[in-house]
Design an enzyme around this catalytic site. Sequence first.
Site, PDB file in Angstrom:
ATOM      1  N   HIS A 155      13.748 132.098   3.997  1.00 59.98           N
ATOM      2  CA  HIS A 155      13.892 133.561   4.162  1.00 59.98           C
ATOM      3  C   HIS A 155      15.238 133.913   4.788  1.00 59.98           C
ATOM      4  CE1 HIS A 155       9.489 133.606   3.540  1.00 59.98           C
ATOM      5  NE2 HIS A 155       9.496 132.574   4.371  1.00 59.98           N
ATOM      6  N   SER A 276      44.053 139.746  -0.755  1.00 55.48           N
ATOM      7  CA  SER A 276      43.812 141.148  -1.057  1.00 55.48           C
ATOM      8  C   SER A 276      45.152 141.859  -1.165  1.00 55.48           C
ATOM      9  CB  SER A 276      42.971 141.758   0.067  1.00 55.48           C
ATOM     10  OG  SER A 276      43.230 143.132   0.179  1.00 55.48           O
ATOM     11  N   LYS A 282      42.821 138.868   4.450  1.00 52.57           N
ATOM     12  CA  LYS A 282      41.771 138.388   3.557  1.00 52.57           C
ATOM     13  C   LYS A 282      42.108 137.082   2.841  1.00 52.57           C
ATOM     14  CE  LYS A 282      38.328 140.213   2.604  1.00 52.57           C
ATOM     15  NZ  LYS A 282      38.053 141.354   1.760  1.00 52.57           N
ATOM     16  N   GLU A 289      32.714 133.500  -6.624  1.00 54.80           N
ATOM     17  CA  GLU A 289      32.046 134.751  -7.022  1.00 54.80           C
ATOM     18  C   GLU A 289      32.021 134.904  -8.538  1.00 54.80           C
ATOM     19  OE1 GLU A 289      33.502 138.187  -4.551  1.00 54.80           O
ATOM     20  OE2 GLU A 289      34.597 136.560  -3.609  1.00 54.80           O
TER      21      GLU A 289
END
Length: 458
Positions: A155, A276, A282, A289
């Site tokens: 969980h 970025s 970043k 992804e």
Amino acid sequence: MKLWKGRFKKEADPKTNDFNSSIAFDSRMYRQDIEGSIAHATMLGKQGIIDKEESMKICVELGKLREDIESGALAIDPDAEDIHTFVEQELTARIGNAGKRLHTGRSRNDQVALDIRLTLREACLGLKAQLRDLVRVLGEKALVYKAAVMPGYTHMQRAQPVTFGHHLLAYAEMLLRDIGRFDDALKRMDQCPLGSGALAGTTYPLDRELTASLLGFSGPTQNSLDGVSDRDFCAEIAFAVSMAMVHLSRLCEELVLWCSWEFRFIELDDAFCTGSSIMPQKKNPDLAELIRGKSGRVFGDLTALLTMMKGLPLAYNKDMQEDKEAVFDAVDTLKLCLTPLAPMLETMTVREDNMRRAAAKGFINATDCADYLVSQKGLPFRDAYKITGELVALCIDQGLTLEELPLEEYQKVCESFDQGVYQAISLERATGDRKVLGGPAPENVEAQAKRVLGLVKK
Ligand code: ARG
């Protein structure tokens, strides 16, 4: 130019032509188409269905044609209806009448069914090699991090401690199953459809065993209608790809989480990240992804294939031309995703200290505390569970962990506790004692990693 002249009085409408054509996505099968044609022509010659000399001439010229395509000397005509048409027409342009005899006892329907099988067979072997490579990286990393304690989650809540090596080997197991799924699909499609003709076989005395063996199949398909209209193998492969993409996507999801500042379990090498355009701090795990994102299109390919087939009467229907874009996209996507993944894992930095710190909080050793009361103090598990729950609540109130809670506090809740509890709930103990088969203890991880590495050895 069409192959199907004679009955027609008009040329096809130019727009219809583009719509009908498959050359844009089947020209990649030129090698397989030529290989199939060489086998067919060889067999026709052996059986005396065409002249031996003509058969030889066809085979030699097909070989040259292949070389010319490969060298760039011959461009595939984008206006040809499909790759089968292109190869036959080019052959005929080069050797005249002998070329016109190649299609004796054959249809584009059994021809395309063959070409896709040959193309997918090669693609699957490539994917299997890439999957093996990834399993190897996971196995090697597991050996290095066999004793690195990390929190295991259920969980998304810290549950029980595991080792990083153990966690990585879970993915190795999934990928080994994926390899098995490709093996299964390969086994089932190991039959040659040539000789099925358009749908009803042929009256020529073809030697189907011969073409099958020339093309590396274990035998011919057994029913001509099925031979031309079976696309099970496309769907099976698309499923095997989809399942593998689910696994890659889950792994990438974890990589993304792990390299966030909230976790900081790993850092990906700069070569596999991007920055970025506005936020100077970043470093984004874009590749991970993208792999996660690309799983969606592959599931779409599988759905497209199943839906395309479900209402088709026997035998060949033009709907089936849609098979190639879908199944090729699926295998291409998996290939694309596997390419950066192995080096990305190979070069990642693992922050064992952060993993350990995360495992040391969150009462990840509560089960071990209860197990201590059971195995060393003889309490029934249910009572031990309740006592430990009370201790956890006490710790939360006092802002402590189980390791930090003083023995007097333990004893206030249950007088059986003694100093031994601290040893029992230590993270080393909690992972080191989980030696049951399949468990995360370092010695298990080592044995499992070696087993896995043995399975994918070249
Ligand atoms: N381009 C076709 C396909 O991919 C080849 C088979 C054509 N057969 C036919 N009867 N029109 O399915």
